[in-house]
Design a protein around this motif. Structure first.
Motif, PDB file in Angstrom:
ATOM      1  N   HIS A 181     125.441  39.083 -23.310  1.00 37.15           N
ATOM      2  CA  HIS A 181     125.808  39.274 -24.717  1.00 37.15           C
ATOM      3  C   HIS A 181     125.310  40.610 -25.273  1.00 37.15           C
ATOM      4  O   HIS A 181     125.267  40.789 -26.488  1.00 37.15           O
ATOM      5  CB  HIS A 181     125.274  38.114 -25.558  1.00 37.15           C
ATOM      6  N   ARG A 182     124.944  41.540 -24.380  1.00 38.35           N
ATOM      7  CA  ARG A 182     124.446  42.864 -24.775  1.00 38.35           C
ATOM      8  C   ARG A 182     123.299  42.747 -25.782  1.00 38.35           C
ATOM      9  O   ARG A 182     123.398  43.199 -26.934  1.00 38.35           O
ATOM     10  CB  ARG A 182     125.581  43.712 -25.360  1.00 38.35           C
ATOM     11  N   PRO A 183     122.193  42.168 -25.356  1.00 38.02           N
ATOM     12  CA  PRO A 183     121.074  41.974 -26.282  1.00 38.02           C
ATOM     13  C   PRO A 183     120.446  43.302 -26.687  1.00 38.02           C
ATOM     14  O   PRO A 183     120.503  44.285 -25.949  1.00 38.02           O
ATOM     15  CB  PRO A 183     120.093  41.126 -25.463  1.00 38.02           C
ATOM     16  N   ARG A 184     119.832  43.313 -27.855  1.00 41.81           N
ATOM     17  CA  ARG A 184     119.111  44.506 -28.298  1.00 41.81           C
ATOM     18  C   ARG A 184     117.772  44.626 -27.586  1.00 41.81           C
ATOM     19  O   ARG A 184     117.243  45.728 -27.407  1.00 41.81           O
ATOM     20  CB  ARG A 184     118.908  44.443 -29.814  1.00 41.81           C
ATOM     21  N   VAL A 185     117.204  43.483 -27.219  1.00 43.35           N
ATOM     22  CA  VAL A 185     115.904  43.452 -26.536  1.00 43.35           C
ATOM     23  C   VAL A 185     116.017  42.508 -25.347  1.00 43.35           C
ATOM     24  O   VAL A 185     116.536  41.398 -25.481  1.00 43.35           O
ATOM     25  CB  VAL A 185     114.783  42.972 -27.482  1.00 43.35           C
ATOM     26  N   LEU A 186     115.536  42.939 -24.184  1.00 47.76           N
ATOM     27  CA  LEU A 186     115.548  42.105 -22.982  1.00 47.76           C
ATOM     28  C   LEU A 186     114.126  41.870 -22.516  1.00 47.76           C
ATOM     29  O   LEU A 186     113.346  42.818 -22.350  1.00 47.76           O
ATOM     30  CB  LEU A 186     116.338  42.783 -21.862  1.00 47.76           C
ATOM     31  N   PHE A 187     113.776  40.598 -22.315  1.00 54.73           N
ATOM     32  CA  PHE A 187     112.474  40.235 -21.767  1.00 54.73           C
ATOM     33  C   PHE A 187     112.631  39.937 -20.284  1.00 54.73           C
ATOM     34  O   PHE A 187     113.426  39.070 -19.897  1.00 54.73           O
ATOM     35  CB  PHE A 187     111.909  39.004 -22.475  1.00 54.73           C
ATOM     36  N   LEU A 188     111.887  40.645 -19.465  1.00 53.39           N
ATOM     37  CA  LEU A 188     111.865  40.421 -18.019  1.00 53.39           C
ATOM     38  C   LEU A 188     110.469  39.935 -17.644  1.00 53.39           C
ATOM     39  O   LEU A 188     109.513  40.712 -17.614  1.00 53.39           O
ATOM     40  CB  LEU A 188     112.182  41.711 -17.260  1.00 53.39           C
ATOM     41  N   ASP A 189     110.340  38.649 -17.376  1.00 54.26           N
ATOM     42  CA  ASP A 189     109.041  38.057 -17.073  1.00 54.26           C
ATOM     43  C   ASP A 189     108.867  37.965 -15.558  1.00 54.26           C
ATOM     44  O   ASP A 189     109.449  37.108 -14.904  1.00 54.26           O
ATOM     45  CB  ASP A 189     108.945  36.676 -17.723  1.00 54.26           C
ATOM     46  N   GLU A 190     108.070  38.888 -15.013  1.00 47.54           N
ATOM     47  CA  GLU A 190     107.810  38.935 -13.569  1.00 47.54           C
ATOM     48  C   GLU A 190     109.127  38.916 -12.781  1.00 47.54           C
ATOM     49  O   GLU A 190     109.382  38.013 -11.972  1.00 47.54           O
ATOM     50  CB  GLU A 190     106.934  37.755 -13.140  1.00 47.54           C
ATOM     51  N   PRO A 191     110.000  39.902 -12.966  1.00 52.00           N
ATOM     52  CA  PRO A 191     111.358  39.830 -12.406  1.00 52.00           C
ATOM     53  C   PRO A 191     111.427  39.894 -10.890  1.00 52.00           C
ATOM     54  O   PRO A 191     112.445  39.496 -10.323  1.00 52.00           O
ATOM     55  CB  PRO A 191     112.055  41.049 -13.024  1.00 52.00           C
ATOM     56  N   THR A 192     110.385  40.370 -10.205  1.00 46.61           N
ATOM     57  CA  THR A 192     110.491  40.496  -8.747  1.00 46.61           C
ATOM     58  C   THR A 192     109.498  39.612  -8.001  1.00 46.61           C
ATOM     59  O   THR A 192     109.317  39.779  -6.794  1.00 46.61           O
ATOM     60  CB  THR A 192     110.285  41.963  -8.318  1.00 46.61           C
ATOM     61  N   THR A 193     108.869  38.679  -8.700  1.00 43.62           N
ATOM     62  CA  THR A 193     107.944  37.767  -8.027  1.00 43.62           C
ATOM     63  C   THR A 193     108.681  36.958  -6.961  1.00 43.62           C
ATOM     64  O   THR A 193     109.753  36.422  -7.205  1.00 43.62           O
ATOM     65  CB  THR A 193     107.307  36.804  -9.044  1.00 43.62           C
ATOM     66  N   GLY A 194     108.103  36.877  -5.783  1.00 45.26           N
ATOM     67  CA  GLY A 194     108.683  36.102  -4.692  1.00 45.26           C
ATOM     68  C   GLY A 194     109.667  36.853  -3.831  1.00 45.26           C
ATOM     69  O   GLY A 194     110.131  36.310  -2.814  1.00 45.26           O
ATOM     70  N   LEU A 195     110.026  38.084  -4.212  1.00 45.91           N
ATOM     71  CA  LEU A 195     110.951  38.864  -3.402  1.00 45.91           C
ATOM     72  C   LEU A 195     110.209  39.615  -2.306  1.00 45.91           C
ATOM     73  O   LEU A 195     109.062  40.029  -2.494  1.00 45.91           O
ATOM     74  CB  LEU A 195     111.715  39.868  -4.277  1.00 45.91           C
ATOM     75  N   ASP A 196     110.880  39.812  -1.161  1.00 43.97           N
ATOM     76  CA  ASP A 196     110.264  40.614  -0.114  1.00 43.97           C
ATOM     77  C   ASP A 196     110.297  42.086  -0.533  1.00 43.97           C
ATOM     78  O   ASP A 196     111.001  42.461  -1.478  1.00 43.97           O
ATOM     79  CB  ASP A 196     110.975  40.399   1.222  1.00 43.97           C
ATOM     80  N   PRO A 197     109.514  42.949   0.119  1.00 42.65           N
ATOM     81  CA  PRO A 197     109.420  44.357  -0.314  1.00 42.65           C
ATOM     82  C   PRO A 197     110.760  45.073  -0.403  1.00 42.65           C
ATOM     83  O   PRO A 197     110.986  45.853  -1.335  1.00 42.65           O
ATOM     84  CB  PRO A 197     108.523  44.983   0.760  1.00 42.65           C
ATOM     85  N   GLU A 198     111.667  44.806   0.532  1.00 45.64           N
ATOM     86  CA  GLU A 198     112.964  45.475   0.494  1.00 45.64           C
ATOM     87  C   GLU A 198     113.779  45.024  -0.713  1.00 45.64           C
ATOM     88  O   GLU A 198     114.374  45.842  -1.430  1.00 45.64           O
ATOM     89  CB  GLU A 198     113.739  45.201   1.786  1.00 45.64           C
ATOM     90  N   ALA A 199     113.799  43.711  -0.965  1.00 46.24           N
ATOM     91  CA  ALA A 199     114.539  43.181  -2.110  1.00 46.24           C
ATOM     92  C   ALA A 199     113.904  43.648  -3.411  1.00 46.24           C
ATOM     93  O   ALA A 199     114.601  43.907  -4.400  1.00 46.24           O
ATOM     94  CB  ALA A 199     114.582  41.659  -2.054  1.00 46.24           C
ATOM     95  N   ARG A 200     112.571  43.764  -3.429  1.00 47.23           N
ATOM     96  CA  ARG A 200     111.888  44.229  -4.641  1.00 47.23           C
ATOM     97  C   ARG A 200     112.276  45.674  -4.951  1.00 47.23           C
ATOM     98  O   ARG A 200     112.575  46.018  -6.099  1.00 47.23           O
ATOM     99  CB  ARG A 200     110.377  44.107  -4.466  1.00 47.23           C
ATOM    100  N   ALA A 201     112.279  46.528  -3.929  1.00 45.52           N
ATOM    101  CA  ALA A 201     112.662  47.927  -4.136  1.00 45.52           C
ATOM    102  C   ALA A 201     114.113  48.032  -4.613  1.00 45.52           C
ATOM    103  O   ALA A 201     114.440  48.859  -5.473  1.00 45.52           O
ATOM    104  CB  ALA A 201     112.460  48.722  -2.843  1.00 45.52           C
ATOM    105  N   ASP A 202     114.970  47.195  -4.061  1.00 41.22           N
ATOM    106  CA  ASP A 202     116.377  47.178  -4.474  1.00 41.22           C
ATOM    107  C   ASP A 202     116.498  46.759  -5.942  1.00 41.22           C
ATOM    108  O   ASP A 202     117.263  47.343  -6.714  1.00 41.22           O
ATOM    109  CB  ASP A 202     117.154  46.210  -3.574  1.00 41.22           C
ATOM    110  N   MET A 203     115.712  45.766  -6.342  1.00 42.15           N
ATOM    111  CA  MET A 203     115.740  45.310  -7.726  1.00 42.15           C
ATOM    112  C   MET A 203     115.237  46.400  -8.665  1.00 42.15           C
ATOM    113  O   MET A 203     115.780  46.599  -9.759  1.00 42.15           O
ATOM    114  CB  MET A 203     114.903  44.041  -7.883  1.00 42.15           C
ATOM    115  N   TRP A 204     114.213  47.130  -8.259  1.00 41.04           N
ATOM    116  CA  TRP A 204     113.707  48.225  -9.099  1.00 41.04           C
ATOM    117  C   TRP A 204     114.817  49.242  -9.369  1.00 41.04           C
ATOM    118  O   TRP A 204     114.976  49.712 -10.498  1.00 41.04           O
ATOM    119  CB  TRP A 204     112.526  48.910  -8.430  1.00 41.04           C
ATOM    120  N   ALA A 205     115.563  49.585  -8.325  1.00 36.77           N
ATOM    121  CA  ALA A 205     116.651  50.544  -8.489  1.00 36.77           C
ATOM    122  C   ALA A 205     117.706  49.999  -9.453  1.00 36.77           C
ATOM    123  O   ALA A 205     118.230  50.727 -10.310  1.00 36.77           O
ATOM    124  CB  ALA A 205     117.277  50.872  -7.138  1.00 36.77           C
TER     125      ALA A 205
END
Length: 331
Positions: free
Chosen positions: A163-187
Motif C-alpha cells: 500500500h506504499r506506506p510512508r513508514v516501514l518497520f523491519l523487525d530483524e528482517p534477516t534473522t534465520g537466513l544463511d549468509p548468502e541469503a542475508r547478503a541478497d536481502m541487504w541488496a
C-alpha cells in the motif's frame, strides 16, 4: 523568515514498558525511557543484542503494544490517540513469516493489497511490480511453502510495501537466513529504499547489517538509547585503532595481563573479557609489538593478536561496557 524544520517521521519520547514477571518474580523492564527521532526518507537502525528492547519499541510504534509511559508519533500521528491513522500509514514486517504458505506469492500480495483498500486491478499491478523488484517473478505462481527462507522473507517485505506506506518497520528482517541469503536481502533492501522513497526503521542484532543499511543508527542497551549517529560518526569518535590480544591461559593471566599493559601506558580503555585483552591506541601498529614484548617479559603466553580500525562492536563496548558478540552468544 524563520525556517520551519521538517517534522520527524518517527519520534519516541521517554518510552517505558515492563512485563509481568510471573510466579512472584519482579516485572521485567523492557524499555527504560527510550527516546529518538527519525528524519523522513532515511533508513534508521536500532542496533542491540536480543532482549535490548528493540522489538518492544517497534511493537509500540506500530500500535501492537502500549507503552506504560512516554509518547510517540509516527507519520505525524500520535500512536496512543490515533492508532488507526498510524496503521494506515505504516508497513510492518515482523520477525516471523506473515505470508500464507498455502497460497502463491502473487495471491499473498494481492490479498494484502485488497485488505489495505486497493482495488483489484491496482492490487494486481502493484503485486507484479513488487514481484519483479524482489526477483520473485518466476516464483509468483508457486505456493509459498515451496519457497526458500530467503524468498519467503523477500515476500514478507513486499507484503509490507503493497500500500506504499510512508513508514516501514523491519523487525530483524534477516534473522534465520544463511549468509548468502542475508547478503541478497541487504541488496534488495537497499534497492527498495531508493525506489520507494520512504522512512524505514530497521531493528537488527547484526553489526554488519546496521553498518551497511542504516544512514543513522542508535545503539540500544537495557531499554535505553546509549548513543546515536551515523555509523561513520560513531566509529570515528573512538579515535585510533583497536588492539586485541588473545591469551593462552585467560583463567590464570587475564587480570595480570591487564595490569601489565595498563602499567606500561601503551593502551587506553583496556578491558579483559574472557580470553581476550582489548584496548585502544593512536597507532596500533606501533603499540602492538610493545604490548606483546611486555606480556612475554611477564611470562604471559599469547595465542593471537590483531590491530583493526574501529568497528561498531568497539562503539558498543565503549558506551555499554559490554562486548556485543558475547551478548549474542549468551542470548
Amino acid at each position: 523568515m524563520a525556517h520551519n524544520p521538517t517534522p520527524a517521521a518517527i519520534e519516541a519520547g521517554g518510552l517505558t514498558k515492563s512485563y509481568p514477571g510471573g510466579r512472584g518474580k519482579p516485572p521485567t523492564r523492557a524499555l527504560a525511557g527510550l527516546s529518538f527521532a527519525v528524519e523522513p526518507g532515511t533508513i534508521f537502525g536500532l542496533l542491540g543484542p536480543n532482549g535490548a528492547g528493540k522489538s518492544t519499541t517497534v511493537r509500540i510504534l506500530a500500535t501492537l503494544a502500549t507503552a506504560d509511559s512516554g509518547k510517540a508519533t509516527v507519520a505525524g500521528h500520535d500512536v496512543g490517540r490515533h492508532p488507526g491513522r498510524v496503521r494506515h500509514a505504516i508497513g510492518f514486517v515482523a520477525q516471523k513469516q506473515v505470508s500464507d504458505p498455502m497460497d502463491t506469492g502473487r495471491e499473498n500480495l494481492v490479498l494484502a493489497g485488497r485488505l489495505q483498500g486497493l482495488s483489484g486491478p491496482a492490487a494486481r499491478a502493484r503485486a507484479t511490480e513488487l514481484l519483479e523488484r524482489f526477483s520473485l517473478t518466476d516464483a509468483a505462481g508457486r505456493l509459498v511453502k515451496t519457497y526458500s527462507g530467503g524468498m519467503a522473507r523477500k515476500l514478507d517485505v513486499a507484503i509490507g510495501l503493497m500500500h506504499r506506506p510512508r513508514v516501514l518497520f523491519l523487525d530483524e528482517p534477516t534473522t534465520g537466513l544463511d549468509p548468502e541469503a542475508r547478503a541478497d536481502m541487504w541488496a534488495e533492501l537497499e534497492g527498495m529504499a531508493r525506489a520507494e522513497e520512504m522512512t524505514v526503521l530497521l531493528t537488527t542484532h547484526y553489526l554488519e547489517e546496521a553498518d551497511r543499511l542504516a544512514r543513522r543508527l542508535a545503539i540500544v542497551d537495557k531499554g535505553r538509547i546509549v548513543v546515536e549517529g551515523t555509523p561513520g560518526e560513531l566509529k570515528d569518535a573512538l579515535h585510533g585503532d583497536a588492539v586485541v590480544v588473545e591469551l593462552a591461559d585467560p583463567a590464570r593471566d587475564a587480570g595480570r595481563a591487564r595490569e601489565v599493559v595498563a602499567g606500561a601506558g601503551l593502551l587506553r580503555e583496556i578491558l579483559a573479557d574472557g580470553r581476550f585483552l582489548r584496548g585502544r591506541a593512536d597507532a596500533g601498529g606501533t603499540a602492538l609489538p610493545a604490548v606483546l614484548a611486555r606480556l612475554e617479559a611477564a611470562g604471559i603466553a599469547v595465542v593471537s593478536a590483531t590491530v583493526a580500525r574501529p568497528s561498531l562492536d568497539d562503539v558498543y563496548l565503549r558506551h555499554t561496557g559490554h562486548v556485543f558478540a558475547q551478548l549474542e552468544v549468551a542470548a
